[in-house]
Design an enzyme around this catalytic site. Structure first.
Site, short mmCIF file in Angstrom:
data_model
loop_
_atom_site.label_atom_id
_atom_site.label_comp_id
_atom_site.label_asym_id
_atom_site.label_seq_id
_atom_site.Cartn_x
_atom_site.Cartn_y
_atom_site.Cartn_z
CD GLN A 179 -3.13 -0.68 0.13
OE1 GLN A 179 -3.33 0.47 -0.27
NE2 GLN A 179 -3.80 -1.71 -0.35
CB SER A 199 1.36 -5.40 -5.42
OG SER A 199 0.39 -5.75 -6.38
CG HIS A 201 -3.05 -4.83 -8.52
ND1 HIS A 201 -4.27 -4.67 -7.90
CD2 HIS A 201 -2.40 -5.77 -7.79
CE1 HIS A 201 -4.35 -5.50 -6.86
NE2 HIS A 201 -3.22 -6.17 -6.78
CB THR A 237 8.64 -17.47 -19.02
OG1 THR A 237 9.12 -18.76 -19.35
CG2 THR A 237 8.90 -16.50 -20.16
CB CYS A 327 -8.17 -10.28 0.61
SG CYS A 327 -7.17 -9.12 -0.30
C1 PLP Z 1 -3.08 -5.87 -2.24
C2 PLP Z 1 -2.17 -6.19 -1.11
C3 PLP Z 1 -1.37 -7.34 -1.12
C4 PLP Z 1 -1.46 -8.38 -2.21
O1 PLP Z 1 -0.95 -7.92 -3.43
P1 PLP Z 1 -1.43 -8.67 -4.77
O2 PLP Z 1 -0.51 -8.16 -5.83
O3 PLP Z 1 -2.85 -8.28 -5.00
O4 PLP Z 1 -1.24 -10.13 -4.54
C5 PLP Z 1 -0.51 -7.54 -0.08
N1 PLP Z 1 -0.41 -6.67 0.94
C6 PLP Z 1 -1.15 -5.54 0.99
C7 PLP Z 1 -0.98 -4.60 2.12
C8 PLP Z 1 -2.06 -5.27 -0.03
O5 PLP Z 1 -2.80 -4.17 0.04
#
Ligand code: PLP
Length: 389
Positions: A179, A199, A201, A237, A327
């Site tokens: 985050q 991450s 996205h 890959t 989640c």
């Molecule tokens: C979204 C999130 C994840 C997981 O990331 P993904 O790429 O969606 O698997 C892990 N930790 C936190 C704090 C998140 O907000």
């Protein structure tokens, strides 16, 4: 009907720049970045550049960045990889009770394999105490993992300070910065962390793309065994378009970080003050000091009503928010994070997270406040609990 997206902690829209940069790697430049020919070299060059860009954004060296399939994989790798690497040292891990499932359930799984895990409590605003951490570390502790910023309530931990405590005891420190990355300026060397997950996205990059920072010189067991990709540390890959998109998105986010924080932070503040002014019997969850909380996060508990009903009603008005984290939605368990900060079970059920983004406007905020006021009044009018008062 216009849709208003207020769920940026779940995922963010892909940056147009990132999208454009990715396109060639879905078509002409499809080569396997590990192949020894011209097509392979196209991919390899793009991946090398992207790794440099990402490293520059967080104050790391390219050799410290490993690409993964998600933030979840990065978290799993950090924890399981260190646990496996340091088996001879011990089988104790320290984490917090408010971690994302990617960390929390990974620790739970390790308990099944004979590890002991200490889940540190948090205070009423979601902060982990350095003192508690100090006391929790033992002779056989191999890793401390505490998230940088919480995905539900936005609380930002004093990572540098917590990291110092771990290091004082000679214990490695991992942070789930999923985050925080792209939202908070940080430098891994200044923080002092040994491992850090991100991450794509969550900062307007593509889904299914993450990275783990591993400090140079630190040895970590593999999570995914396979080919020699990622300098023989992670088989599979390379997702070349994903890597390219992630780098472009992170660079864009970091370059605009102050401007975005100011704009989105003002929207969030306007929302919070209007909601608190117009709706009674609610709690504003998480850090009260806005400088210690993600600039885009607002989390409220509305007494006497169900979060799911509020969400449903908002959804009918085109407003997309979340109850707890994406989640855990669908589960009827109240949020572990909200319970940890002391929200009573009943009230935790009436909680909604609003996470703003740069495509939101002042008009959006005012519309959402009006709809929320109407929704809460309507639901409370039907609630036997509220009527009793
Ligand atoms: C979204 C999130 C994840 C997981 O990331 P993904 O790429 O969606 O698997 C892990 N930790 C936190 C704090 C998140 O907000």
């Amino acid at each position: 009907m216009k849709r208003i997206y207020l769920d940026h902690a779940a995922t963010t829209p892909l940056s147009q720049k990132a999208f454009e940069a990715m396109k060639p790697y879905f078509s002409d430049m499809f080569g396997n970045a590990n192949s020894q020919h011209a097509f392979g070299r196209d991919g390899a060059k793009a991946v090398t550049e992207a790794r440099q860009t990402i490293a520059d954004c967080i104050g790391a060296k390219p050799s410290e960045i490993y690409f993964t399939s998600s933030g979840t994989e990065a978290d799993n790798w950090a924890i399981k990889g260190i646990a496996a690497q340091l088996l001879d040292k011990g089988k104790h891990i320290v984490t917090s009770v408010i971690e994302h499932p990617a960390v929390y359930t990974t620790c739970k799984q390790l308990e099944k394999f004979g590890f002991e895990v200490t889940y540190l409590p948090v205070d009423g605003e979601g902060f982990v105490s350095a003192d508690d951490l100090d006391k929790a570390i033992r002779e056989d502790t191999v890793l401390v993992s505490v998230m940088f910023a919480n995905n539900e309530i936005g609380t930002v931990q004093p990572i540098k300070q917590l990291c110092e405590v771990a290091h004082k005891h000679g214990v490695l420190f991992h942070t789930d910065a999923v985050q925080a990355t792209g939202a908070i300026k940080y430098d891994v060397k200044e923080l002092g962390v040994d491992l850090l997950s991100m991450s794509a996205h969550k900062f307007c990059g593509p889904k299914g793309m993450g990275a783990l920072y591993v400090r140079n010189g630190l040895r970590i067991e593999k999570l995914l065994t396979g080919g020699e990709q990622e300098r023989a540390h992670r088989g599979g890959t390379t997702n070349t378009p994903g890597v390219v998109g992630m780098a472009v998105a992170l660079k864009e986010a970091v370059e605009n970080i102050d401007e975005t924080a100011k704009y989105v932070g003002e929207l969030r503040n306007r929302f919070v003050s209007k909601v608190l002014e117009r709706i009674d019997e609610i709690y504003f969850n998480g850090a009260k000091d806005m400088s210690k909380r993600l600039y885009n996060n607002a989390n409220f508990s509305f007494r006497y009503i169900e979060g799911e009903s509020i969400l449903f009603s908002l959804d009918l008005a085109g407003i997309c928010a979340s109850s707890g984290s994406a989640c855990s939605s669908g589960s009827l368990e109240p949020s572990r994070t909200l319970l940890a900060i002391g929200v009573p079970v009943g009230t935790a059920h009436g909680s909604i997270r609003f996470t703003f983004g740069k495509e939101n406007t002042v008009e959006d905020v005012d519309y959402v406040v009006d709809e929320l006021v109407k929704t809460v009044e309507k639901l409370r009018a039907m609630s036997p609990l509220y009527k009793k008062k």
